[in-house]
Scaffold this motif. Structure first.
Motif, PDB file in Angstrom:
ATOM      1  N   GLY A 196       8.931  62.635  -4.089  1.00 39.93           N
ATOM      2  CA  GLY A 196       8.096  63.825  -4.127  1.00 39.93           C
ATOM      3  C   GLY A 196       6.759  63.571  -3.468  1.00 39.93           C
ATOM      4  N   PRO A 197       5.792  64.432  -3.749  1.00 38.97           N
ATOM      5  CA  PRO A 197       4.463  64.212  -3.197  1.00 38.97           C
ATOM      6  C   PRO A 197       3.752  63.094  -3.959  1.00 38.97           C
ATOM      7  CG  PRO A 197       4.424  66.097  -4.651  1.00 38.97           C
ATOM      8  CD  PRO A 197       5.858  65.623  -4.607  1.00 38.97           C
ATOM      9  N   GLY A 198       2.612  62.759  -3.509  1.00 33.99           N
ATOM     10  CA  GLY A 198       1.823  61.753  -4.214  1.00 33.99           C
ATOM     11  C   GLY A 198       1.855  60.427  -3.489  1.00 33.99           C
ATOM     12  N   LEU A 199       0.758  59.692  -3.628  1.00 29.55           N
ATOM     13  CA  LEU A 199       0.633  58.404  -2.947  1.00 29.55           C
ATOM     14  C   LEU A 199      -0.120  57.438  -3.851  1.00 29.55           C
ATOM     15  CD1 LEU A 199       0.790  56.659  -0.303  1.00 29.55           C
ATOM     16  CD2 LEU A 199      -1.465  57.622   0.270  1.00 29.55           C
ATOM     17  N   VAL A 200       0.463  56.260  -4.007  1.00 30.05           N
ATOM     18  CA  VAL A 200      -0.205  55.152  -4.697  1.00 30.05           C
ATOM     19  C   VAL A 200      -0.366  54.045  -3.661  1.00 30.05           C
ATOM     20  CG1 VAL A 200       0.046  53.373  -6.465  1.00 30.05           C
ATOM     21  CG2 VAL A 200       0.738  55.727  -6.965  1.00 30.05           C
ATOM     22  N   ILE A 201      -1.561  53.472  -3.569  1.00 29.16           N
ATOM     23  CA  ILE A 201      -1.782  52.371  -2.627  1.00 29.16           C
ATOM     24  C   ILE A 201      -2.081  51.103  -3.428  1.00 29.16           C
ATOM     25  CG2 ILE A 201      -3.189  51.483  -0.721  1.00 29.16           C
ATOM     26  CD1 ILE A 201      -3.791  54.355   0.100  1.00 29.16           C
ATOM     27  N   VAL A 202      -1.380  50.032  -3.077  1.00 25.27           N
ATOM     28  CA  VAL A 202      -1.590  48.736  -3.711  1.00 25.27           C
ATOM     29  C   VAL A 202      -2.167  47.789  -2.658  1.00 25.27           C
ATOM     30  CG1 VAL A 202      -0.550  46.840  -5.015  1.00 25.27           C
ATOM     31  CG2 VAL A 202       0.412  49.154  -5.185  1.00 25.27           C
ATOM     32  N   THR A 203      -3.277  47.129  -2.972  1.00 23.59           N
ATOM     33  CA  THR A 203      -3.891  46.182  -2.037  1.00 23.59           C
ATOM     34  C   THR A 203      -3.927  44.780  -2.638  1.00 23.59           C
ATOM     35  OG1 THR A 203      -6.076  46.803  -2.888  1.00 23.59           O
ATOM     36  CG2 THR A 203      -5.378  47.855  -0.843  1.00 23.59           C
ATOM     37  N   ALA A 204      -3.777  43.780  -1.767  1.00 22.47           N
ATOM     38  CA  ALA A 204      -4.004  42.375  -2.135  1.00 22.47           C
ATOM     39  C   ALA A 204      -4.323  41.644  -0.836  1.00 22.47           C
ATOM     40  CB  ALA A 204      -2.784  41.766  -2.808  1.00 22.47           C
ATOM     41  N   HIS A 205      -5.341  40.796  -0.843  1.00 18.52           N
ATOM     42  CA  HIS A 205      -5.675  40.141   0.432  1.00 18.52           C
ATOM     43  C   HIS A 205      -4.816  38.907   0.656  1.00 18.52           C
ATOM     44  CE1 HIS A 205      -8.306  36.771  -1.040  1.00 18.52           C
ATOM     45  NE2 HIS A 205      -8.679  37.610  -1.988  1.00 18.52           N
ATOM     46  N   LEU A 206      -4.418  38.728   1.922  1.00 21.72           N
ATOM     47  CA  LEU A 206      -3.557  37.602   2.282  1.00 21.72           C
ATOM     48  C   LEU A 206      -4.347  36.433   2.839  1.00 21.72           C
ATOM     49  CD1 LEU A 206      -3.125  37.471   5.644  1.00 21.72           C
ATOM     50  CD2 LEU A 206      -1.805  39.527   5.190  1.00 21.72           C
ATOM     51  N   ASP A 207      -5.622  36.643   3.188  1.00 22.64           N
ATOM     52  CA  ASP A 207      -6.423  35.554   3.753  1.00 22.64           C
ATOM     53  C   ASP A 207      -7.041  34.729   2.624  1.00 22.64           C
ATOM     54  OD1 ASP A 207      -8.215  37.732   3.042  1.00 22.64           O
ATOM     55  OD2 ASP A 207      -9.791  36.634   4.078  1.00 22.64           O
ATOM     56  N   SER A 208      -7.611  33.585   2.982  1.00 20.24           N
ATOM     57  CA  SER A 208      -8.252  32.738   1.971  1.00 20.24           C
ATOM     58  C   SER A 208      -9.310  31.881   2.643  1.00 20.24           C
ATOM     59  CB  SER A 208      -7.220  31.834   1.283  1.00 20.24           C
ATOM     60  OG  SER A 208      -6.937  30.701   2.077  1.00 20.24           O
ATOM     61  N   TRP A 209     -10.020  31.126   1.846  1.00 20.83           N
ATOM     62  CA  TRP A 209     -10.919  30.102   2.373  1.00 20.83           C
ATOM     63  C   TRP A 209     -10.100  28.873   2.728  1.00 20.83           C
ATOM     64  CZ3 TRP A 209     -15.084  31.503   4.530  1.00 20.83           C
ATOM     65  CH2 TRP A 209     -15.752  32.649   4.099  1.00 20.83           C
ATOM     66  N   HIS A 210     -10.787  27.854   3.244  1.00 21.12           N
ATOM     67  CA  HIS A 210     -10.102  26.744   3.911  1.00 21.12           C
ATOM     68  C   HIS A 210      -9.924  25.507   3.042  1.00 21.12           C
ATOM     69  CE1 HIS A 210     -14.429  26.610   4.375  1.00 21.12           C
ATOM     70  NE2 HIS A 210     -14.372  25.312   4.551  1.00 21.12           N
ATOM     71  N   LEU A 211     -10.453  25.511   1.814  1.00 25.77           N
ATOM     72  CA  LEU A 211     -10.480  24.268   1.046  1.00 25.77           C
ATOM     73  C   LEU A 211      -9.201  23.999   0.260  1.00 25.77           C
ATOM     74  CD1 LEU A 211     -14.148  24.374  -0.318  1.00 25.77           C
ATOM     75  CD2 LEU A 211     -13.279  23.252   1.743  1.00 25.77           C
ATOM     76  N   SER A 212      -8.390  25.034   0.069  1.00 23.10           N
ATOM     77  CA  SER A 212      -7.162  24.842  -0.718  1.00 23.10           C
ATOM     78  C   SER A 212      -6.143  25.892  -0.326  1.00 23.10           C
ATOM     79  CB  SER A 212      -7.448  24.957  -2.218  1.00 23.10           C
ATOM     80  OG  SER A 212      -7.647  26.320  -2.559  1.00 23.10           O
ATOM     81  N   GLU A 213      -4.961  25.794  -0.911  1.00 22.96           N
ATOM     82  CA  GLU A 213      -3.916  26.788  -0.651  1.00 22.96           C
ATOM     83  C   GLU A 213      -4.254  28.142  -1.273  1.00 22.96           C
ATOM     84  OE1 GLU A 213      -0.569  24.849  -2.443  1.00 22.96           O
ATOM     85  OE2 GLU A 213      -1.196  25.361  -4.462  1.00 22.96           O
ATOM     86  N   SER A 214      -5.261  28.180  -2.130  1.00 24.91           N
ATOM     87  CA  SER A 214      -5.780  29.446  -2.669  1.00 24.91           C
ATOM     88  C   SER A 214      -4.684  30.236  -3.380  1.00 24.91           C
ATOM     89  CB  SER A 214      -6.435  30.277  -1.565  1.00 24.91           C
ATOM     90  OG  SER A 214      -7.428  29.528  -0.904  1.00 24.91           O
ATOM     91  N   ALA A 215      -4.279  29.704  -4.524  1.00 27.39           N
ATOM     92  CA  ALA A 215      -3.175  30.285  -5.285  1.00 27.39           C
ATOM     93  C   ALA A 215      -3.621  31.503  -6.098  1.00 27.39           C
ATOM     94  CB  ALA A 215      -2.571  29.220  -6.201  1.00 27.39           C
ATOM     95  N   ALA A 216      -4.602  31.305  -6.968  1.00 24.86           N
ATOM     96  CA  ALA A 216      -5.075  32.433  -7.786  1.00 24.86           C
ATOM     97  C   ALA A 216      -5.759  33.488  -6.912  1.00 24.86           C
ATOM     98  CB  ALA A 216      -6.039  31.933  -8.866  1.00 24.86           C
ATOM     99  N   ASP A 217      -6.429  33.014  -5.875  1.00 24.58           N
ATOM    100  CA  ASP A 217      -7.200  33.893  -4.975  1.00 24.58           C
ATOM    101  C   ASP A 217      -6.714  33.707  -3.550  1.00 24.58           C
ATOM    102  OD1 ASP A 217      -9.105  35.559  -3.894  1.00 24.58           O
ATOM    103  OD2 ASP A 217     -10.733  34.129  -4.076  1.00 24.58           O
ATOM    104  N   ASN A 218      -5.609  34.304  -3.058  1.00 19.01           N
ATOM    105  CA  ASN A 218      -4.988  35.415  -3.733  1.00 19.01           C
ATOM    106  C   ASN A 218      -3.502  35.481  -3.395  1.00 19.01           C
ATOM    107  OD1 ASN A 218      -5.001  37.821  -5.327  1.00 19.01           O
ATOM    108  ND2 ASN A 218      -5.029  39.008  -3.430  1.00 19.01           N
ATOM    109  N   ALA A 219      -2.884  34.281  -3.214  1.00 22.04           N
ATOM    110  CA  ALA A 219      -1.435  34.288  -3.004  1.00 22.04           C
ATOM    111  C   ALA A 219      -0.744  34.947  -4.193  1.00 22.04           C
ATOM    112  CB  ALA A 219      -0.925  32.866  -2.811  1.00 22.04           C
ATOM    113  N   LEU A 220      -1.326  34.799  -5.372  1.00 24.93           N
ATOM    114  CA  LEU A 220      -0.769  35.406  -6.578  1.00 24.93           C
ATOM    115  C   LEU A 220      -0.699  36.935  -6.452  1.00 24.93           C
ATOM    116  CD1 LEU A 220       0.197  34.911  -9.517  1.00 24.93           C
ATOM    117  CD2 LEU A 220      -2.197  35.106 -10.220  1.00 24.93           C
ATOM    118  N   GLY A 221      -1.736  37.519  -5.890  1.00 24.90           N
ATOM    119  CA  GLY A 221      -1.751  38.976  -5.715  1.00 24.90           C
ATOM    120  C   GLY A 221      -0.679  39.439  -4.745  1.00 24.90           C
ATOM    121  N   VAL A 222      -0.487  38.684  -3.660  1.00 22.90           N
ATOM    122  CA  VAL A 222       0.563  39.033  -2.701  1.00 22.90           C
ATOM    123  C   VAL A 222       1.938  38.854  -3.353  1.00 22.90           C
ATOM    124  CG1 VAL A 222       1.600  38.455  -0.480  1.00 22.90           C
ATOM    125  CG2 VAL A 222      -0.897  38.479  -0.719  1.00 22.90           C
ATOM    126  N   GLY A 223       2.099  37.780  -4.119  1.00 22.39           N
ATOM    127  CA  GLY A 223       3.355  37.578  -4.838  1.00 22.39           C
ATOM    128  C   GLY A 223       3.639  38.721  -5.801  1.00 22.39           C
TER     129      GLY A 223
END
Ligand SMILES: [Zn+2]
Length: 381
Positions: free
Chosen positions: A199-226
């Motif tokens: 039907g009509p209506g739109l929900v948008i879900v966002t999560a960033h895929l980029d990160s800083w360089h010091l680690s694999e960045s799990a909580a911030d924000n691979a978790l959000g993409v997962g």
């Protein structure tokens, strides 16, 4: 499709295999490729890459030199290349910091606010001490990040050991250098995919895929993409939603919400007319308080009730704060929801690792996010 810990960790681990996902590096491209594949495998339709061009930033090496010694530092974005800025070392509590290189502490206000305040007070630059050691190896940590100063003003981060050395030299001349780099006209991408509604209506879900360089960045924000991937699979495998659910994995978030800003600019009507903007960013971390930030009371109540049933005592944090991808959409006119466990002192450090995540607690947060998503995706507009 279970919203459980193992499922969420599996989905999160795919992006972590890329390693740190700093804009301007080959890993940024690789990360977008992985997300395209994950979105397609999850059953989303019309999965696409949307490019945007901006002046990205690369950290490079940095140092603070005082009394003949050279101490390693990390530049904070968007510090420019510094051949050498010299000033007397001062503390942020000093009455006059004019033309001084000011030693600030991570135990105080946010890095962005500190940089703005010190620059307004006439300081020549900031050296921010990360007052934190790793929980497991005890080693000192450096917290990197964006200052939101909006100008290229010298701001560096150092660990607590270097901070102690520098504080012994207050009043002496120091020189800060940085080999940071601006990548003019750099292309980044948002990855977008849909679960179409009946039907009509739109929900948008966002999560960033980029990160800083010091680690694999799990909580911030691979978790959000997962979490996005798991929720899309649940929608695709279950009853078809009424509203279209659009998933936007953003690039360039860490350097000032660049992907979200670009998305809103490219799609102003849609970005301003979503019935819910659900942002996933640090949706769980090993320390802190589960804060529910929402523009609608019904989502706040639903999220706090669901969290309580999961054994998590959440707090009402009011409207989502402007530090993540929700903000450009809120300005455009869409109500937003953002909940996560905040206050972790190891975010943006080398310690943001998958093994530090708590799978069952993270999955409980996922079920809270899902409850809010489902209330709109299956509910009447
Ligand atoms: Zn983040």
């Amino acid at each position: 499709m279970e919203l459980d810990g193992p499922t969420l960790m599996d989905a999160t681990a795919e992006l972590l295999d890329v390693g740190p996902r700093l804009v301007g590096t080959p890993a940024e491209v690789e990360a977008t490729d992985v997300v395209v594949r994950l979105f397609q495998d999850a059953g989303m339709q019309d999965v696409r890459r949307e490019a945007f061009v901006w002046d990205a930033w690369q950290p490079g090496t940095a140092a603070v030199e005082v009394a003949g010694a050279r101490y390693p530092a990390e530049p904070l974005s968007p510090t420019p290349p510094l051949a050498g800025v010299t000033g007397l070392l001062a503390l942020e509590t000093d009455a006059d910091v004019t033309d001084r290189i000011v030693i600030a502490t991570s135990a105080g206000t946010s890095r962005g606010a500190q940089a703005l305040l010190l620059r307004a007070a006439g300081a020549a630059g900031m050296v921010r001490v990360s007052e934190r050691h790793d929980d497991e190896d005890g080693g000192p940590l450096v917290e990197v990040g964006h200052t939101f100063v909006g100008v290229r003003w010298p701001s560096l981060a150092v660990d607590a050991d270097v901070g102690a050395e520098l504080r012994a030299h207050v009043g002496e001349p120091a020189t800060v250098t940085a080999a940071s780099e601006v990548l003019e006209g750099h292309t980044s991408w948002n990855v977008v995919g849909d679960i179409p509604g009946t039907g009509p209506g739109l929900v948008i879900v966002t999560a960033h895929l980029d990160s800083w360089h010091l680690s694999e960045s799990a909580a911030d924000n691979a978790l959000g993409v997962g979490a996005m991937v798991v929720m899309a699979r649940k929608l695709a495998e279950g009853a078809w939603p009424t509203a279209t659910v659009r998933f936007v994995a953003t690039g360039g978030e860490e350097q000032g919400l660049q992907g979200a800003l670009a998305y809103v600019q490219a799609h102003p009507v849609e970005a301003g007319s979503a019935q819910l903007l659900l942002n996933l960013d640090v949706m769980w971390s090993p320390e802190g308080t589960f804060v529910v930030m929402s523009d609608e009371d019904r989502w706040t109540d639903l999220a706090l009730d669901t969290a309580r049933a999961e054994g998590i005592q959440g707090v009402d944090g009011g409207s989502p704060n402007p530090s993540s991808d929700n903000f450009p959409f809120q300005i455009a006119g869409s109500p937003a929801f953002w909940a996560g466990r905040f206050g972790w002192r190891e975010y943006h450090t080398r310690s943001d690792l998958l093994e530090r995540l708590e799978p069952e607690e993270a999955a409980a947060s996922l079920r809270v996010q899902w409850a809010v998503l489902a209330s709109e995706a299956y509910g009447p507009r």
